[in-house]
Design a protein around this motif. Structure first.
Motif, PDB file in Angstrom:
ATOM      1  N   ASN A   4       7.115  -2.026   3.667  1.00  0.00           N
ATOM      2  CA  ASN A   4       6.204  -1.165   2.710  1.00  0.00           C
ATOM      3  C   ASN A   4       6.924  -0.845   1.486  1.00  0.00           C
ATOM      4  O   ASN A   4       7.767  -0.027   1.307  1.00  0.00           O
ATOM      5  N   ARG A  61      -2.965  -4.519  -6.574  1.00  0.00           N
ATOM      6  CA  ARG A  61      -1.606  -4.690  -6.135  1.00  0.00           C
ATOM      7  C   ARG A  61      -1.295  -6.661  -6.157  1.00  0.00           C
ATOM      8  O   ARG A  61      -0.203  -6.473  -6.684  1.00  0.00           O
ATOM      9  N   CYS A  63      -1.955  -5.812   0.458  1.00  0.00           N
ATOM     10  CA  CYS A  63      -2.069  -4.240  -0.621  1.00  0.00           C
ATOM     11  C   CYS A  63      -3.512  -3.523   0.636  1.00  0.00           C
ATOM     12  O   CYS A  63      -4.009  -4.510   1.989  1.00  0.00           O
ATOM     13  N   GLU A  73       9.908  -1.302  -6.948  1.00  0.00           N
ATOM     14  CA  GLU A  73       9.614  -2.080  -5.535  1.00  0.00           C
ATOM     15  C   GLU A  73       9.344  -3.565  -5.879  1.00  0.00           C
ATOM     16  O   GLU A  73       9.302  -4.466  -4.800  1.00  0.00           O
ATOM     17  N   ARG A 105       0.932  -1.213   0.290  1.00  0.00           N
ATOM     18  CA  ARG A 105       0.027  -0.279  -0.027  1.00  0.00           C
ATOM     19  C   ARG A 105       0.568   1.214  -0.070  1.00  0.00           C
ATOM     20  O   ARG A 105       2.013   1.243   0.200  1.00  0.00           O
ATOM     21  N   TYR A 106       0.354   2.265   0.217  1.00  0.00           N
ATOM     22  CA  TYR A 106       0.854   3.626  -0.011  1.00  0.00           C
ATOM     23  C   TYR A 106       0.683   3.858   1.707  1.00  0.00           C
ATOM     24  O   TYR A 106      -0.054   3.533   2.069  1.00  0.00           O
ATOM     25  N   SER A 162       5.780   0.451  -1.906  1.00  0.00           N
ATOM     26  CA  SER A 162       4.172   1.049  -2.282  1.00  0.00           C
ATOM     27  C   SER A 162       4.130   1.225  -4.487  1.00  0.00           C
ATOM     28  O   SER A 162       5.275   1.618  -4.435  1.00  0.00           O
TER      29      SER A 162
END
Length: 258
Positions: free
Chosen positions: A86, A148, A142, A123, A65-66, A88
């Motif tokens: 993390n 994603r 996600c 990423e 995730r963002y 993204s």
């Protein structure tokens, strides 16, 4: 039933084991998982779910995730022993609830996948390196465990020489969670209209378009991963060694037709 691991709060937690590879091998069970947001495990009433998660022995978590999603919704419980990363992979946010109902929905989503494939190379490379090098079970997720997460799952399975038919079927299993994903969205957005009727859907057609687009643009999924993404071919070899149970004599005979 072995593929779907039941939780109260998680709706889309699945084992990626059991798929057959082109040479007759089998993706190992209990080694690689995909999920919707593990932040749900940090809820005060998620004790039973957290215990079930612990029983899987997961050592590594990749959150796709963002950062702003994590700031708003949280991450998997920080006191747990898993190594958390993390990554993204999506760089151009959009609101699925507001997709124009008049658009071709599956072509629209495939185009968003193409953006992620183009933008998220660094990423995605790191995620694939982590999957290949992890010690112990790994899970990536996600928000809904659909797009994603679906892209990364498809790339891993394709690199393991799993057939398109199985990759498409794995992607479409999210359809079993659609009703609960929509219910979660409505609970989180009281009074807001869900404009797009395809929210939470994951038909095979989306992933069929995604794979076709990658091959049209880069020649093959392998060429995309080792070229645009920049993954060392040695990592692909390590990925296969870690995740594929080699074929036994009977499997080899079945593949060869003898």
């Amino acid at each position: 039933m072995r593929r779907h691991i039941s939780f109260e709060r998680l709706h889309n937690f699945r084992d990626l084991g059991g798929y057959r590879t082109a040479d007759g091998g089998t993706v190992r069970w209990g080694t690689l998982y995909r999920s919707d947001s593990l932040a749900k495990l940090a809820a005060p009433d998620a004790g039973a779910d957290l215990e079930r998660f612990r029983e899987l022995g997961v050592a590594t978590v990749i959150d796709l995730r963002y950062p702003w999603e994590i700031a708003a919704k949280g991450r998997h419980p920080e006191g747990e022993p898993q190594t958390w990363h993390n990554l993204s992979i999506e760089h151009r946010p959009y609101d699925q609830a507001e997709i124009d109902p008049a658009l071709d929905p599956w072509r629209y989503l495939a185009d968003r996948f193409a953006e992620v494939a183009a933008d998220g190379a660094a990423e995605l490379r790191e995620a694939l390196e982590l999957v290949a090098g992890a010690e112990g079970p790994l899970v990536f997720h996600c928000a809904s465990g659909k797009d994603r997460t679906g892209l990364l799952a498809a790339l891993v399975l394709a690199l393991l020489d799993v057939s398109d038919e199985q990759i498409l079927a794995d992607f479409a299993l999210t359809e079993l969670a659609t009703e609960r994903l929509v219910a979660d969205w409505r609970a989180a957005h009281p009074g807001r209209e869900l404009r797009w009727p395809g929210y939470g859907r994951a038909p095979e057609e989306i992933m069929r378009l995604v794979l076709a687009d990658l091959r049209a643009e880069y020649g093959s999924v392998d060429a995309y991963v080792t070229g645009h993404v920049g993954l060392d071919p040695a990592v692909v070899t390590a990925l296969r060694a870690r995740l594929v149970e080699p074929a036994g004599p009977a499997d080899v005979r079945a593949v060869s037709g003898k």
